[in-house]
Design a protein around this motif. Structure first.
Motif, short mmCIF file in Angstrom:
data_model
loop_
_atom_site.label_atom_id
_atom_site.label_comp_id
_atom_site.label_asym_id
_atom_site.label_seq_id
_atom_site.Cartn_x
_atom_site.Cartn_y
_atom_site.Cartn_z
N SER A 175 7.08 23.71 -40.78
CA SER A 175 7.40 24.32 -42.06
C SER A 175 8.80 24.92 -41.98
N PHE A 176 9.61 24.65 -42.99
CA PHE A 176 11.01 25.11 -42.95
C PHE A 176 11.42 25.62 -44.34
N PRO A 177 12.35 26.57 -44.35
CA PRO A 177 12.77 27.13 -45.64
C PRO A 177 13.74 26.21 -46.37
N THR A 178 13.57 26.09 -47.67
CA THR A 178 14.61 25.53 -48.54
C THR A 178 14.89 26.63 -49.56
N GLU A 179 15.88 26.45 -50.40
CA GLU A 179 16.17 27.50 -51.38
C GLU A 179 15.12 27.56 -52.49
N THR A 180 14.29 26.52 -52.61
CA THR A 180 13.25 26.56 -53.65
C THR A 180 11.97 27.19 -53.12
N VAL A 181 11.32 26.51 -52.19
CA VAL A 181 10.10 27.01 -51.56
C VAL A 181 10.11 26.55 -50.10
N TYR A 182 9.21 27.09 -49.27
CA TYR A 182 9.06 26.55 -47.91
C TYR A 182 8.42 25.17 -48.00
N GLY A 183 8.98 24.23 -47.24
CA GLY A 183 8.43 22.88 -47.19
C GLY A 183 7.54 22.71 -45.96
N LEU A 184 6.64 21.75 -46.05
CA LEU A 184 5.82 21.37 -44.90
C LEU A 184 6.30 20.00 -44.46
#
Ligand code: TXA
Ligand code: MG
Length: 316
Positions: A30-39
């Motif tokens: 799981s990693f951060p993006t500027e929108t939401v955390y992605g899986l």
């Protein structure tokens, strides 16, 4: 498969390098993006992508967005055009996803596209997400990092609350700025189309394009994938829960036994999920009716059976 422990990594150089290594090994990050955390999973590894669905408990396969570090990287996987270039220049990196036709030799698992001939690509702006994509230098398939049907996560704590023990790692870099998923623009059809409103206002896109975006037609399976019963349907009829092939049929097996193609000889649902769309395409190309072996209705089997039911549903 539930994993035992979810590591929380700080978004330092060492943390990012480790997260990239785990992605390369087919693990979920799981990693951060500027929108939401992605899986995230490596979009080229079918079983890793299947594990996303398993961790989220998603009952059906919808096409996933492939995250890349740059517009140049996106062009390794999709057929580029002038409108894509214009929008990428204006809004990437940022909360915008472009859907474009796959290009030859793309290497993306068909489980990412749910068997479609198009791919959603996105270049996120978040520094930690960017750094991870650069370290991997490959495509990362990632839906939001929440269990199916739950609210999208905007902090590492949200991700942990939903998915602890089910994924290898959470790359923690604080809260997401936008907090709303990316705006999805379809560029695979005759005119640019708003497929999903999101973190980038449609008006901003229209200003750059100098024209209105076409609106999604919810009755068109090409613009609203996953929302119709007959979603990915082979040309020939599909018969489910078949113990064997009838005369003239091709047999798509599951588990040991004679068949034309096997979803998973060892009866492994993640392997079957990874093979599902590719095998259907291969059999479809032979132009004969397809009989499909029973697939157990637990774990990923639920999503596999959902897609098989759509493939077998009466055509519009
Ligand atoms: O902000 C975001 O977009 C987040 C972060 C993690 O990047 N990701 C995200 O992914 O929202 P997800 O899986 O929840 O949403 C993907 C959406 C789906 O609604 C799907 O229908 C659409 O993108 N999509 C993906 N590929 C597509 C394609 N080839 N054609 C049409 N729609 C597509
Ligand atoms: Mg989501």
């Amino acid at each position: 498969m539930p994993q035992n422990r979810t590591e929380i990594l700080a978004a330092t150089e060492a943390g990012i390098a480790r997260a990239a290594l785990l992605l390369r090994e087919g693990k979920l990050v799981s990693f951060p993006t500027e929108t939401v955390y992605g899986l995230g999973a490596d979009a080229r590894q079918g079983e890793a992508v299947a594990a996303i669905y398993e961790a989220k408990g998603r009952p059906s396969f919808n096409p996933l967005i492939a995250h890349v570090h740059s517009a140049e990287a996106a062009q390794r996987y999709v057929q580029w055009n002038d409108v894509a270039e214009q929008l990428a220049q204006a809004f990437w990196p940022g909360p915008m996803t472009l859907v474009l036709p796959l290009r030859e030799g793309h290497g993306i698992s068909p489980l990412v596209t749910a068997g479609l001939q198009t791919l959603g690509v996105r270049v996120p702006a978040h520094p930690a997400g960017q750094a991870l994509l650069q370290a991997l230098d490959g495509p990362v398939a990632a839906p939001s990092a929440n269990p199916s049907g739950r609210i999208s996560p905007t902090t590492a704590a949200h991700v942990k609350a939903g998915l602890d023990g089910r994924i290898a790692v959470i790359l923690d870099d604080g809260a997401c700025g936008v907090g709303l998923e990316s705006t999805i623009i379809g560029l695979a059809g005759p005119e640019p189309m708003l497929l999903r409103p999101g973190g980038l206002a449609a008006e901003e896109v229209e200003t750059v394009l100098g024209r209105k975006l076409a609106m999604r037609d919810v009755h068109d399976p090409l613009t609203a994938p996953g929302q119709l019963l007959s979603h990915y349907a082979p040309g020939a009829p599909v018969r489910l829960n078949a113990e064997s092939a009838a005369a003239g049929e091709l047999y798509l097996g599951f588990g040991p036994g004679a068949c034309d193609l096997n979803l998973s000889e060892r009866g492994d649902l993640a392997e079957a999920a990874a093979n599902l769309f590719g095998h259907l395409h291969q059999l479809d190309a032979l132009g004969r009716p397809i009989a499909v072996a029973p697939v157990p209705q637990h774990g990923l089997g639920e999503a596999i059976n959902d897609r098989l039911c759509r493939a077998a549903a009466p055509r519009e």
